[in-house]
Design an enzyme around this catalytic site. Structure first.
Site, mmCIF file in Angstrom:
data_model
loop_
_atom_site.group_PDB
_atom_site.id
_atom_site.type_symbol
_atom_site.label_atom_id
_atom_site.label_comp_id
_atom_site.label_asym_id
_atom_site.label_seq_id
_atom_site.Cartn_x
_atom_site.Cartn_y
_atom_site.Cartn_z
ATOM 1 N N GLY A 281 85.364 -155.996 64.678
ATOM 2 C CA GLY A 281 85.719 -154.576 64.537
ATOM 3 C C GLY A 281 87.023 -154.242 65.241
ATOM 4 O O GLY A 281 87.857 -155.122 65.490
ATOM 5 N N ASP B 41 78.563 -164.302 54.686
ATOM 6 C CA ASP B 41 78.864 -164.125 56.111
ATOM 7 C C ASP B 41 77.551 -163.852 56.888
ATOM 8 O O ASP B 41 76.519 -163.550 56.284
ATOM 9 C CB ASP B 41 79.830 -162.927 56.195
ATOM 10 N N SER C 223 90.869 -159.581 62.375
ATOM 11 C CA SER C 223 91.669 -158.352 62.223
ATOM 12 C C SER C 223 92.307 -157.971 63.551
ATOM 13 O O SER C 223 91.673 -158.069 64.602
ATOM 14 C CB SER C 223 90.779 -157.187 61.773
ATOM 15 N N ALA D 226 87.936 -158.505 58.036
ATOM 16 C CA ALA D 226 87.107 -157.444 57.459
ATOM 17 C C ALA D 226 87.686 -156.063 57.779
ATOM 18 O O ALA D 226 88.070 -155.302 56.893
ATOM 19 C CB ALA D 226 85.673 -157.548 57.974
ATOM 20 N N THR D 227 87.766 -155.753 59.069
ATOM 21 C CA THR D 227 88.186 -154.413 59.510
ATOM 22 C C THR D 227 89.533 -153.993 58.914
ATOM 23 O O THR D 227 89.682 -152.887 58.396
ATOM 24 C CB THR D 227 88.278 -154.397 61.052
HETATM 25 ZN ZN LIG Z 1 81.596 -162.355 62.518
#
Ligand SMILES: [Zn+2]
Length: 284
Positions: free
Chosen positions: A180, A82, A210, A231-232
């Site tokens: 995030g 990433d 997310s 991810a988050t």
């Molecule tokens: Zn990104």
């Protein structure tokens, strides 16, 4: 033996109208649970690593574990590095033998983004490695401006020029998404997604997947988006389940037992994303 190229996996997803979660991992367990989810769901998956986490685990270690799980899987699994924000990080990903890398020059002026992406793409393609790039800038979800100011969004005409000049294999686009936690519920710009899908022939990538509501994720898939970075929410699944486990005093100190207790809820979390991103219930 089912390690596949990101490019091939996304081409298949695009052709068959489903989206693929790209799960951001950080250790052995997070890789294992993601791979097990793909296996149980009998659907493809991307395992990816954020290079800023190399303070915790070197790129090569995560790459090797992810590739080992992918090779053992009976479903297609791809492995990707990433956000490489400069040439050196992207090349360190090639050195660590990632089969796919992202180069993110989206914070740079347009011509510099083109130059950086082209430079990385030339090296990567010479080694048979896929390249994801970013145009428009996907900011952070705690900054409302990043989610709403269309000046940061991907411009379709510029995207055509960018892809032609850089040879990127997939493109991360800014359409109201952000990284995030979100300060408020995102509202994706579906007209822009459809327009980008119409003018480009490479797969489109959603960063900040997310906490985007399920109906918007499904609609983005129907507009033709293919890769959705998660991810988050995955880290939150680990945190919440670990917290619940240790809320029970009788589990005090039992760290290995906690890792085992995380397995089912974390697998189920990834499976839920696979399901949401497959609104027409495509089966391999
Ligand atoms: Zn990104």
């Amino acid at each position: 033996m089912s390690l596949v190229k990101v490019k091939d996996l996304l081409a298949h997803a695009q052709e068959h109208g489903y989206g693929v979660p790209a799960i951001n991992v950080f250790d052995y367990n997070s890789i294992k649970f993601a791979a097990m989810a793909a296996e149980e769901a009998k659907m493809p998956l991307i395992i990816q690593y954020f290079p800023g986490f190399d303070v915790h685990a070197p790129l090569i270690d995560i790459r090797n574990i992810a590739v080992a799980f992918a090779r053992r899987a009976t479903v297609p699994i791809a492995v990707h590095l990433d956000h490489s924000k400069n040439f050196e990080i992207a090349v360190s990903g090639l050195g660590a033998r990632f089969p796919s890398v992202m180069v993110d020059g989206s914070a740079l002026p347009y011509e510099e983004n083109v130059a950086l992406t082209l430079e990385v793409a030339r090296c990567a393609h010479a080694m048979g490695v896929d390249v994801e790039a970013e145009l428009g800038h996907v900011g952070v979800g705690m900054n409302l401006e990043d989610m709403t100011n269309t000046d940061h969004f991907t411009d379709p005409d510029q995207a055509v020029d960018f892809v032609k000049r850089t040879g990127a294999d997939s493109l991360a686009i800014a359409v109201g998404n952000a990284h995030g936690n979100y300060i408020r519920t995102p509202e994706l710009d579906f007209d822009r997604i459809c327009k980008l899908r119409e003018v480009l022939d490479i797969p489109l990538v959603m960063h900040g997947g997310s906490d985007i509501p399920d109906d918007q994720l499904a609609r983005a898939v129907r507009c033709g988006m293919s890769k959705f970075n998660i991810a988050t929410e995955y880290q939150r699944a680990f945190y919440n389940n670990m917290k619940d486990f240790f809320a029970d005093e009788s589990n005090s100190g039992a760290y290995f037992k906690a890792l085992r207790a995380l397995e089912r809820p974390c697998i189920d979390f990834v499976k839920s994303k696979i399901d949401i991103l497959n609104p027409d219930h495509y089966q391999l």
